[in-house]
Design a protein around this motif. Sequence first.
Motif, PDB file in Angstrom:
ATOM      1  N   THR A 161      -4.610 -16.313  -1.470  1.00  9.78           N
ATOM      2  CA  THR A 161      -3.487 -17.118  -1.949  1.00  9.78           C
ATOM      3  C   THR A 161      -3.684 -17.523  -3.411  1.00  9.78           C
ATOM      4  OG1 THR A 161      -4.460 -19.239  -1.265  1.00  9.78           O
ATOM      5  CG2 THR A 161      -3.179 -18.026   0.386  1.00  9.78           C
ATOM      6  N   PHE A 162      -2.564 -17.864  -4.057  1.00 11.14           N
ATOM      7  CA  PHE A 162      -2.580 -18.149  -5.495  1.00 11.14           C
ATOM      8  C   PHE A 162      -3.311 -17.000  -6.196  1.00 11.14           C
ATOM      9  CE2 PHE A 162      -2.681 -22.146  -3.151  1.00 11.14           C
ATOM     10  CZ  PHE A 162      -1.544 -22.791  -3.639  1.00 11.14           C
ATOM     11  N   ALA A 163      -2.873 -15.787  -5.885  1.00  8.12           N
ATOM     12  CA  ALA A 163      -3.658 -14.587  -6.169  1.00  8.12           C
ATOM     13  C   ALA A 163      -3.800 -14.278  -7.650  1.00  8.12           C
ATOM     14  CB  ALA A 163      -3.019 -13.393  -5.458  1.00  8.12           C
ATOM     15  N   TYR A 164      -2.874 -14.741  -8.487  1.00  4.06           N
ATOM     16  CA  TYR A 164      -2.861 -14.395  -9.908  1.00  4.06           C
ATOM     17  C   TYR A 164      -2.929 -12.868 -10.019  1.00  4.06           C
ATOM     18  CZ  TYR A 164      -4.036 -14.663 -14.914  1.00  4.06           C
ATOM     19  OH  TYR A 164      -4.059 -14.507 -16.283  1.00  4.06           O
ATOM     20  N   THR A 165      -3.877 -12.287 -10.720  1.00  4.17           N
ATOM     21  CA  THR A 165      -3.925 -10.827 -10.866  1.00  4.17           C
ATOM     22  C   THR A 165      -4.773 -10.168  -9.781  1.00  4.17           C
ATOM     23  OG1 THR A 165      -5.789 -10.953 -12.410  1.00  4.17           O
ATOM     24  CG2 THR A 165      -3.562 -11.004 -13.359  1.00  4.17           C
ATOM     25  N   CYS A 166      -4.988 -10.881  -8.683  1.00  2.00           N
ATOM     26  CA  CYS A 166      -5.554 -10.330  -7.447  1.00  2.00           C
ATOM     27  C   CYS A 166      -7.033  -9.959  -7.548  1.00  2.00           C
ATOM     28  CB  CYS A 166      -4.736  -9.128  -6.976  1.00  2.00           C
ATOM     29  SG  CYS A 166      -2.969  -9.489  -6.788  1.00  2.00           S
ATOM     30  N   GLY A 167      -7.787 -10.694  -8.350  1.00  2.00           N
ATOM     31  CA  GLY A 167      -9.214 -10.421  -8.457  1.00  2.00           C
ATOM     32  C   GLY A 167      -9.937 -10.555  -7.123  1.00  2.00           C
ATOM     33  N   PHE A 168      -9.601 -11.588  -6.344  1.00  2.00           N
ATOM     34  CA  PHE A 168     -10.245 -11.760  -5.037  1.00  2.00           C
ATOM     35  C   PHE A 168      -9.783 -10.693  -4.056  1.00  2.00           C
ATOM     36  CE2 PHE A 168     -10.978 -16.214  -6.442  1.00  2.00           C
ATOM     37  CZ  PHE A 168     -12.338 -16.263  -6.205  1.00  2.00           C
ATOM     38  N   GLY A 169      -8.493 -10.376  -4.088  1.00  2.00           N
ATOM     39  CA  GLY A 169      -7.995  -9.348  -3.189  1.00  2.00           C
ATOM     40  C   GLY A 169      -8.621  -8.000  -3.477  1.00  2.00           C
ATOM     41  N   LEU A 170      -8.753  -7.664  -4.748  1.00  2.00           N
ATOM     42  CA  LEU A 170      -9.395  -6.413  -5.131  1.00  2.00           C
ATOM     43  C   LEU A 170     -10.849  -6.403  -4.671  1.00  2.00           C
ATOM     44  CD1 LEU A 170      -9.535  -3.733  -6.666  1.00  2.00           C
ATOM     45  CD2 LEU A 170      -9.946  -5.038  -8.755  1.00  2.00           C
ATOM     46  N   SER A 171     -11.545  -7.525  -4.848  1.00  2.00           N
ATOM     47  CA  SER A 171     -12.943  -7.606  -4.418  1.00  2.00           C
ATOM     48  C   SER A 171     -13.066  -7.384  -2.920  1.00  2.00           C
ATOM     49  CB  SER A 171     -13.534  -8.970  -4.796  1.00  2.00           C
ATOM     50  OG  SER A 171     -13.539  -9.159  -6.196  1.00  2.00           O
ATOM     51  N   ALA A 172     -12.127  -7.964  -2.149  1.00  2.00           N
ATOM     52  CA  ALA A 172     -12.154  -7.778  -0.702  1.00  2.00           C
ATOM     53  C   ALA A 172     -11.907  -6.315  -0.333  1.00  2.00           C
ATOM     54  CB  ALA A 172     -11.115  -8.677  -0.039  1.00  2.00           C
ATOM     55  N   ALA A 173     -10.942  -5.701  -1.008  1.00  2.00           N
ATOM     56  CA  ALA A 173     -10.639  -4.298  -0.724  1.00  2.00           C
ATOM     57  C   ALA A 173     -11.830  -3.407  -1.058  1.00  2.00           C
ATOM     58  CB  ALA A 173      -9.406  -3.870  -1.517  1.00  2.00           C
ATOM     59  N   LEU A 174     -12.475  -3.674  -2.188  1.00  2.00           N
ATOM     60  CA  LEU A 174     -13.651  -2.890  -2.560  1.00  2.00           C
ATOM     61  C   LEU A 174     -14.799  -3.101  -1.580  1.00  2.00           C
ATOM     62  CD1 LEU A 174     -13.613  -3.434  -6.433  1.00  2.00           C
ATOM     63  CD2 LEU A 174     -13.217  -1.270  -5.234  1.00  2.00           C
ATOM     64  N   GLY A 175     -14.827  -4.271  -0.941  1.00  2.00           N
ATOM     65  CA  GLY A 175     -15.874  -4.575   0.029  1.00  2.00           C
ATOM     66  C   GLY A 175     -15.612  -4.029   1.414  1.00  2.00           C
ATOM     67  N   GLY A 176     -14.517  -3.303   1.583  1.00  2.00           N
ATOM     68  CA  GLY A 176     -14.244  -2.694   2.874  1.00  2.00           C
ATOM     69  C   GLY A 176     -13.433  -3.529   3.829  1.00  2.00           C
ATOM     70  N   ALA A 177     -12.599  -4.441   3.303  1.00  2.00           N
ATOM     71  CA  ALA A 177     -11.759  -5.262   4.174  1.00  2.00           C
ATOM     72  C   ALA A 177     -10.824  -4.384   4.998  1.00  2.00           C
ATOM     73  CB  ALA A 177     -10.945  -6.248   3.340  1.00  2.00           C
ATOM     74  N   LEU A 178     -10.543  -4.836   6.202  1.00  2.00           N
ATOM     75  CA  LEU A 178      -9.633  -4.117   7.080  1.00  2.00           C
ATOM     76  C   LEU A 178      -8.213  -4.147   6.525  1.00  2.00           C
ATOM     77  CD1 LEU A 178      -9.285  -2.659   9.814  1.00  2.00           C
ATOM     78  CD2 LEU A 178      -8.885  -4.910  10.838  1.00  2.00           C
ATOM     79  N   GLY A 179      -7.851  -5.272   5.901  1.00  2.00           N
ATOM     80  CA  GLY A 179      -6.543  -5.424   5.280  1.00  2.00           C
ATOM     81  C   GLY A 179      -6.563  -6.629   4.371  1.00  2.00           C
ATOM     82  N   GLY A 193      -1.750  -7.304 -10.694  1.00  2.00           N
ATOM     83  CA  GLY A 193      -2.767  -7.086  -9.670  1.00  2.00           C
ATOM     84  C   GLY A 193      -2.738  -5.668  -9.128  1.00  2.00           C
ATOM     85  N   GLN A 194      -1.554  -5.114  -8.960  1.00  2.00           N
ATOM     86  CA  GLN A 194      -1.452  -3.727  -8.507  1.00  2.00           C
ATOM     87  C   GLN A 194      -2.046  -2.772  -9.543  1.00  2.00           C
ATOM     88  OE1 GLN A 194       2.862  -4.182  -7.450  1.00  2.00           O
ATOM     89  NE2 GLN A 194       2.267  -3.036  -5.620  1.00  2.00           N
ATOM     90  N   GLU A 195      -1.884  -3.110 -10.817  1.00  2.00           N
ATOM     91  CA  GLU A 195      -2.517  -2.295 -11.862  1.00  2.00           C
ATOM     92  C   GLU A 195      -4.039  -2.377 -11.766  1.00  2.00           C
ATOM     93  OE1 GLU A 195      -0.327  -2.175 -15.869  1.00  2.00           O
ATOM     94  OE2 GLU A 195       0.311  -4.108 -15.025  1.00  2.00           O
ATOM     95  N   ASN A 196      -4.563  -3.551 -11.432  1.00  2.00           N
ATOM     96  CA  ASN A 196      -6.016  -3.673 -11.240  1.00  2.00           C
ATOM     97  C   ASN A 196      -6.487  -2.821 -10.064  1.00  2.00           C
ATOM     98  OD1 ASN A 196      -6.788  -5.388 -13.372  1.00  2.00           O
ATOM     99  ND2 ASN A 196      -6.175  -7.218 -12.240  1.00  2.00           N
ATOM    100  N   TYR A 197      -5.725  -2.832  -8.975  1.00  2.00           N
ATOM    101  CA  TYR A 197      -6.068  -1.967  -7.841  1.00  2.00           C
ATOM    102  C   TYR A 197      -6.110  -0.511  -8.292  1.00  2.00           C
ATOM    103  CZ  TYR A 197      -5.736  -5.203  -3.811  1.00  2.00           C
ATOM    104  OH  TYR A 197      -5.953  -6.193  -2.870  1.00  2.00           O
ATOM    105  N   ALA A 198      -5.107  -0.110  -9.085  1.00  2.00           N
ATOM    106  CA  ALA A 198      -5.033   1.288  -9.518  1.00  2.00           C
ATOM    107  C   ALA A 198      -6.225   1.679 -10.376  1.00  2.00           C
ATOM    108  CB  ALA A 198      -3.726   1.524 -10.282  1.00  2.00           C
ATOM    109  N   LEU A 199      -6.740   0.748 -11.176  1.00  4.18           N
ATOM    110  CA  LEU A 199      -7.902   1.038 -12.006  1.00  4.18           C
ATOM    111  C   LEU A 199      -9.116   1.405 -11.157  1.00  4.18           C
ATOM    112  CD1 LEU A 199      -7.684  -1.745 -14.762  1.00  4.18           C
ATOM    113  CD2 LEU A 199      -7.359   0.717 -15.085  1.00  4.18           C
ATOM    114  N   SER A 200      -9.168   0.882  -9.944  1.00  2.99           N
ATOM    115  CA  SER A 200     -10.263   1.206  -9.025  1.00  2.99           C
ATOM    116  C   SER A 200      -9.856   2.266  -8.008  1.00  2.99           C
ATOM    117  CB  SER A 200     -10.732  -0.059  -8.296  1.00  2.99           C
ATOM    118  OG  SER A 200     -11.444  -0.917  -9.173  1.00  2.99           O
ATOM    119  N   SER A 201      -8.716   2.924  -8.260  1.00  2.30           N
ATOM    120  CA  SER A 201      -8.221   4.005  -7.391  1.00  2.30           C
ATOM    121  C   SER A 201      -8.023   3.545  -5.952  1.00  2.30           C
ATOM    122  CB  SER A 201      -9.179   5.204  -7.435  1.00  2.30           C
ATOM    123  OG  SER A 201      -9.309   5.686  -8.757  1.00  2.30           O
ATOM    124  N   LEU A 202      -7.541   2.311  -5.792  1.00  5.20           N
ATOM    125  CA  LEU A 202      -7.267   1.767  -4.471  1.00  5.20           C
ATOM    126  C   LEU A 202      -5.771   1.784  -4.193  1.00  5.20           C
ATOM    127  CD1 LEU A 202      -9.619  -1.348  -4.338  1.00  5.20           C
ATOM    128  CD2 LEU A 202      -9.932   0.825  -3.162  1.00  5.20           C
TER     129      LEU A 202
END
Length: 325
Positions: A161-179, A193-202
């Motif tokens: 929540t209060f995700a801003y550019t999704c740094g925490f969400g990206l970290s969770a995804a990189l850590g293998g979160a289920l969703g 935040g979606q651009e940040n995901y794309a930088l990590s090919s997620l």
Amino acid sequence: MTLPHTDWAATLRRAAAVRAGVAAQDTTFYRLLHTTETGGLCSLDRIGLIGVLSLYRELNAMQEAALLEALEQPLRELGLQTLYLKRRPEVASHRANTEREYLAPPEPVWGPAVAEAVAMERGVPFLFRPGGDLSVGLFADARPMREWVQAHAAGLRVLNTFAYTCGFGLSAALGGALGVKNVDLSRWVLAWGQENYALSSLSAPDEDFLYGDVFDWLRRLHKRGDRFDLLILDPPSFARRGRQTWRAAKDYAALVEAAALLLAPGGQLLAMTNHAGLSGRAFGRQVAQGLEAAGRRVAGPVRPLEPGADFPGAAHLKAGVWRLS
């Protein structure tokens, strides 16, 4: 006022030495100089070859010019090629909309303008926009919290929540979160935040980026029966929407209550605040009050999390992980 430092070259050399270990961890975004090292006058974030200087005291034009002149050569010697300025008086959050260009000038103080830059945090690329606003894309003090999320998110359902550019969400995804679901009131920062995901090919499907008021989404998600194993709360200290205001000092407990209802048994709550006027003890009380109001019990001791070595002596950030029964 008299500026508290005269030998800025020596101050910056010492500060750079303190950060050597941070920079060695494949990290090009960090706090090069914190307010605890400048008598509360300023801080300076490094984004690769870009510096972002934040002033926390109101200086007149002559004082500001003298400070910028004193800093330029030492910063160039440290490899910075561009410097942006952010003015952050105590009432900056109230003035951000009416005095945006004064508080966050879009052009650099010196060096070539850089509309966008990519910098690394522990090997993870993030997109920064140093001249766009008071906030440039990520908060360096939360790096250890992002590291904790990445290390503990495997197999978990995560709500950021209060995700801003999704740094925490990206970290969770990189850590293998289920969703992972990211919630923010700004479509613009969610797209960032979606651009940040794309930088990590997620993969970054739109349904994982929820636009709107966090309290509204907490109610909606609870009503439809969604449950999460890790929920992240990183709200601003103050925010206004229409006639409603958010103040961490008095409203955090209500936020925790609403969030706790969405946590599955054994779920974890990562809660944090950078409100300097809210003590760690008072913050802990608010979290406890919110959990009690939600009818949730804590299973085990709270795990405190602190800023990294680039924030020596910092006391503004309070963060911890609560595991619920």
